[in-house]
Design a protein around this motif. Structure first.
Motif, PDB file in Angstrom:
ATOM      1  N   ARG A 173       0.710   3.898  -3.262  1.00  0.00           N
ATOM      2  CA  ARG A 173       0.548   5.839  -2.810  1.00  0.00           C
ATOM      3  C   ARG A 173       1.353   6.230  -3.286  1.00  0.00           C
ATOM      4  O   ARG A 173       1.577   6.987  -4.161  1.00  0.00           O
ATOM      5  N   TRP A 174       2.627   5.816  -3.301  1.00  0.00           N
ATOM      6  CA  TRP A 174       3.781   7.105  -3.184  1.00  0.00           C
ATOM      7  C   TRP A 174       4.784   6.424  -4.392  1.00  0.00           C
ATOM      8  O   TRP A 174       5.708   5.660  -3.705  1.00  0.00           O
ATOM      9  N   TRP A 226      -3.869  14.341  -2.905  1.00  0.00           N
ATOM     10  CA  TRP A 226      -4.115  14.149  -1.812  1.00  0.00           C
ATOM     11  C   TRP A 226      -2.794  15.331  -0.955  1.00  0.00           C
ATOM     12  O   TRP A 226      -3.179  15.791   0.143  1.00  0.00           O
ATOM     13  N   THR A 245      -5.471  10.901   6.203  1.00  0.00           N
ATOM     14  CA  THR A 245      -4.541   8.978   5.705  1.00  0.00           C
ATOM     15  C   THR A 245      -5.998   8.062   6.174  1.00  0.00           C
ATOM     16  O   THR A 245      -6.288   7.329   5.186  1.00  0.00           O
ATOM     17  N   GLU A 276      -2.230   8.943  -5.819  1.00  0.00           N
ATOM     18  CA  GLU A 276      -3.053  10.171  -5.591  1.00  0.00           C
ATOM     19  C   GLU A 276      -2.632  11.672  -6.126  1.00  0.00           C
ATOM     20  O   GLU A 276      -2.113  12.547  -4.662  1.00  0.00           O
ATOM     21  N   GLU A 332       0.975  -1.461   0.384  1.00  0.00           N
ATOM     22  CA  GLU A 332      -0.004   0.297  -0.098  1.00  0.00           C
ATOM     23  C   GLU A 332       1.230   1.288  -0.302  1.00  0.00           C
ATOM     24  O   GLU A 332       0.440   2.108  -0.857  1.00  0.00           O
ATOM     25  N   LEU A 387      -7.423   2.346  -3.772  1.00  0.00           N
ATOM     26  CA  LEU A 387      -6.234   2.405  -4.567  1.00  0.00           C
ATOM     27  C   LEU A 387      -7.112   3.112  -6.152  1.00  0.00           C
ATOM     28  O   LEU A 387      -7.310   1.769  -7.179  1.00  0.00           O
ATOM     29  N   ARG A 436     -10.792   6.275  -5.437  1.00  0.00           N
ATOM     30  CA  ARG A 436     -10.170   7.451  -4.172  1.00  0.00           C
ATOM     31  C   ARG A 436      -9.952   8.387  -4.296  1.00  0.00           C
ATOM     32  O   ARG A 436      -9.863   9.430  -3.815  1.00  0.00           O
TER      33      ARG A 436
END
Length: 480
Positions: free
Chosen positions: A114-115, A298, A317, A295, A110, A325, A329
């Motif tokens: 995300r990053w 974000w 968060t 994202e 995860e 995701l 999201r």
């Protein structure tokens, strides 16, 4: 545009000076007078250091001393302060250890989904761990080397854009600015990325776009910096804007065409390298996604969080992680972002964000001393950082105002004014942390170095009008 940029940087320094004063006073028993006095002491110490460096050392001797001293103080810090990896730094380090053992499955979890842009820096740590073993000390020692190297680059840029005095004092301030030293014991990607971005900016500011392959090296450096820390697009946009303003003011049409082509080539090299590296990593099974955030909303959503004043939020968060995701999201984050745009008092929020980012004490003492035996020293280091930050902001105001008389395009330092003003503007709407100031510290010290030089010149002039002022540290400097 140049006067506007210079005025903008003057206002930013003035803002930092005014807003940092109450934060500084908090470390001096709530006394504004004590904070101002210690800032004045810091200003005097900076002036004396600059005069001594100008008078006593030749160029080679200064460079040797700069490298030795900046390395020594950083090595001393990382050997004294045993900062354990925590938070994101621990996630990346643990993944690097696994990667060194041939396990790259972390790229699909995860966090790295995300990053995904953090995979680049994690792979850098993987290579280091593979070569030297799973010791955080080696990574910290490399941080020290990158910091010392950046100080040398700052010296070269300051010398080329202003003069040798400005180069020396800017390098000294960068080398001995406490947050730069303290963060060496933290496994952040800021050390290497700052070196790469500063190298690229140095080539651009010193006219290397005119050389046959300068555009290629600048694009490669910005791309390498982006792979380590996701600020490359900001630097490319700043480079294009700076280049276009500079080129438009040049009368030679033929030369202008060549330079425009090289400027376009710089951007193309940047984007092509990122795409190639991303696809190669995906093809090799090392990465699951391109090296970019998955994202896109974000940082904007968090940046408009009133409760955290635009800082990281656990509630945000948890909200984001409650959705799968991808497009679902993204839509959920965009919905919350739109709601905040409608309901949040933006003027108040933006004011407070700017006040914290440019006025609050740097978080480096917390990150460096957290969970160490020296944790109780945070207040002492913050007190020293506050005094010198106030001093540098004051010199910045003087320097920016003095620069209004000069043609910035011809000397290259308009680029750094553009970086400062642009960085401040972008962080009005995205997530902030005070440690993010370190990304702009090369530009911050370079511009304010001209303020120190200006005061130094005032002191020289005053000396000439005062008989019997002998053996003064302000005695006229010999040629550098």
């Amino acid at each position: 545009m140049t006067p506007a940029l210079t005025i903008g940087s003057a206002l930013l320094y003035m803002w930092a000076l005014i807003q940092s004063l109450p934060f500084a006073a908090a470390y001096f028993g709530g006394s504004y007078i004590k904070a101002i006095v210690w800032a004045a002491v810091a200003m005097a110490a900076i002036l004396i250091a600059g005069a001594a460096a100008a008078r006593r050392l030749g160029p080679k001797s200064f460079l040797l001393l700069l490298v030795a001293a900046s390395l020594a103080v950083r090595l001393g810090w990382v050997l004294w302060i045993d900062t354990p990896p925590v938070s994101d730094f621990k996630d990346m380090y643990d993944a690097a250890v696994r990667g060194a053992g041939g396990d790259f499955s972390f790229a699909g979890n995860e966090y790295f989904s995300r990053w995904a842009y953090l995979v680049g820096f994690t792979l850098y740590e993987t290579v280091v761990v593979k070569l030297f073993g799973a010791s955080v000390l080696v990574l910290k020692l490399l941080n020290a080397v990158f910091g010392a190297a950046t100080a040398v680059v700052v010296y070269r840029i300051g010398k080329a854009c202003f003069n040798a005095y400005c180069g020396r004092i800017a390098a000294l301030l960068y080398a001995f600015y406490l947050p730069n030293i303290m963060m060496c014991s933290v496994l952040t990607n800021q050390h290497l990325s700052t070196l790469l971005f500063t190298l690229g900016c140095g080539l651009l500011a010193t006219g290397r776009l005119r050389s046959r392959f300068g555009w290629l090296w600048i694009g490669l450096l910005f791309a390498a910096g982006q792979i380590i820390r996701p600020l490359g697009a900001f630097y490319v946009v700043a480079a294009v804007v700076y280049g276009l303003v500079w080129l438009v003011r040049r009368p030679e049409n033929a030369r202008r065409t060549v330079l425009l082509a090289r400027l376009a080539g710089l951007a193309v090299v940047y984007f092509v390298v990122l795409q190639l590296v991303g696809q190669l990593l995906i093809g090799a099974g090392i990465a699951r996604y391109p090296l970019a955030a998955q994202e896109p909303y974000w940082k904007f959503m968090v940046g408009l969080n009133r409760e955290t004043t635009g800082g990281w939020s656990q509630a945000d968060t948890d909200y984001a992680l409650s959705f799968p995701l991808g497009s679902v999201r993204d839509e959920a984050e965009l919905t919350l972002l739109r709601e905040r745009l409608r309901t949040v008092e933006l003027k108040s929020l933006l004011w407070d964000k700017a006040r914290l980012l440019w006025g609050a004490d740097d978080a480096s003492a917390y990150w460096s001393l957290y969970q160490t035996k020296q944790a109780q020293l945070q207040a002492d280091f913050n007190r020293a950082e506050r005094a010198f930050y106030l001093a540098m902001a004051a010199f910045g105001v003087i320097g920016a105002l003095a620069l209004l008389r000069r043609r910035a395009e011809e000397r290259g330092y308009a680029l750094f004014a553009l970086l400062l003003v642009g960085y401040a503007a972008i962080h009005l709407v995205i997530e902030i942390q005070t440690r993010y100031r370190l990304d702009m510290m090369p530009a911050f010290v370079l511009l304010q170095s001209f303020g120190i030089y200006t005061v130094h010149q005032w002191m020289q002039t005053a000396r000439q009008h005062i008989p019997n002022w002998r053996h003064s540290p302000w005695k006229k400097s010999r040629s550098l």
